[in-house]
Enzyme design. Structure first.
Site, short mmCIF file in Angstrom:
data_model
loop_
_atom_site.label_atom_id
_atom_site.label_comp_id
_atom_site.label_asym_id
_atom_site.label_seq_id
_atom_site.Cartn_x
_atom_site.Cartn_y
_atom_site.Cartn_z
N ARG A 1 -39.07 -10.28 10.91
CA ARG A 1 -40.08 -9.56 11.69
C ARG A 1 -40.25 -10.16 13.08
NH1 ARG A 1 -44.24 -10.80 7.68
NH2 ARG A 1 -45.86 -10.21 9.16
N ARG B 1 -52.27 -16.62 6.68
CA ARG B 1 -53.00 -15.33 6.68
C ARG B 1 -53.20 -14.83 5.25
NH1 ARG B 1 -51.00 -10.72 10.56
NH2 ARG B 1 -49.00 -11.01 9.53
N LYS C 1 -53.85 -9.16 16.71
CA LYS C 1 -53.98 -7.75 17.08
C LYS C 1 -54.97 -7.01 16.19
CE LYS C 1 -49.64 -6.46 16.52
NZ LYS C 1 -48.98 -7.69 16.15
N ARG D 1 -49.90 -11.03 1.92
CA ARG D 1 -48.97 -9.91 2.01
C ARG D 1 -47.59 -10.33 1.54
NH1 ARG D 1 -49.79 -7.89 8.10
NH2 ARG D 1 -47.56 -7.68 7.83
N ARG E 1 -43.39 0.13 18.48
CA ARG E 1 -42.71 -1.12 18.20
C ARG E 1 -41.32 -1.19 18.80
NH1 ARG E 1 -45.78 -3.03 13.62
NH2 ARG E 1 -45.01 -5.04 12.94
#
Ligand code: ADP
Ligand code: ZN
Length: 216
Positions: free
Chosen positions: A174, A127, A13, A162, A88
């Site tokens: 999540r 990531r 995204k 992160r 969300r």
């Protein structure tokens, strides 16, 4: 043109929105990025948000809604925006509709990026992001490594993982939240006829080009 990016964590995204922003010349608003900037700058909002984010929980709706409302009322959003990470859940989507109605606007498109679960996990684990909050370039240790190890190609800052990506419990939480609370939004936007589904197993540049073609 007001666009919302849908799709689970790791579907691209943020990366795709970053390209669309350039092509469409409208701002890319990532609620996650705004929270991380506030955390880095140790603002009151940051102190509050970090308690939820580190555990992989959603920041309370009242806080997030107010933050988004103030951001989309800024001048640069006049001709549209790309929302990434918001809404969300249904309550946030309804709130967004209200905010936009007040301005005689609406969500024009919901881009739904889809990806297989195995690939989602691999992308989250690999990531890395640029630690410079003005840059925030997104990397992947496997598919998009930096040229020099650990250093952002764009700005030379250190790249980091992160906190919520490095904690497997937070990642699991999540994804659970995504499938239970966020995925139902696809139906919400399908009923409005604004969903465009894209399989995310291609380079972000190609995905963005396909989306631009569709928007035309
Ligand atoms: P990801 O999609 O990979 O979880 P984001 O950068 O979009 O990452 O968001 C990071 C965290 O910021 C989320 O886990 C959540 O705690 C918080 N957050 C971001 N957007 C919202 C939102 N719309 N509502 C509540 N919390 C949010
Ligand atoms: Zn950078």
């Amino acid at each position: 043109m007001n666009i919302v990016m849908m799709g689970a964590q790791g579907t691209g995204k943020g990366t795709v929105a970053g390209i669309l922003k350039q092509k469409l010349n409208i701002p890319h608003i990532s609620t996650g990025d705004i929270f991380r900037k506030n955390i880095q700058e140790e603002t009151e909002l940051g102190k509050l948000a970090t308690q939820y984010i580190d555990k992989g929980q959603l920041v309370p709706d009242e806080v997030t809604n107010a933050m988004v409302k103030s951001r989309i009322n800024e001048l640069d959003c006049e001709n549209g925006f790309i929302l990434d990470g918001y809404p969300r859940n249904i309550a946030q989507a309804e709130e967004l509709d209200k905010m936009l109605e007040e301005k005689n606007k609406k969500v024009d498109y919901a881009i739904n990026l889809t990806l297989e679960m195995e690939e989602i996990m691999s992308r989250i684990i690999n990531r890395r992001i640029c630690s410079n909050s003005e840059c925030k370039e997104i990397y992947n240790l496997v598919s998009k490594p930096t040229k020099a190890p650990g250093i952002c190609d764009k700005c030379g800052s250190e790249i980091v993982q992160r906190v919520d990506d490095s904690d497997s419990e937070a990642v699991k939480k999540r994804l659970d939240t995504y499938f239970s609370q966020t995925a139902p939004l696809i139906d919400f936007y399908n009923k409005k006829g604004v969903v465009y589904k894209v399989e995310s197993n291609k380079p972000p540049k190609d995905l963005a080009e396909g989306i631009i073609e569709f928007l035309k």
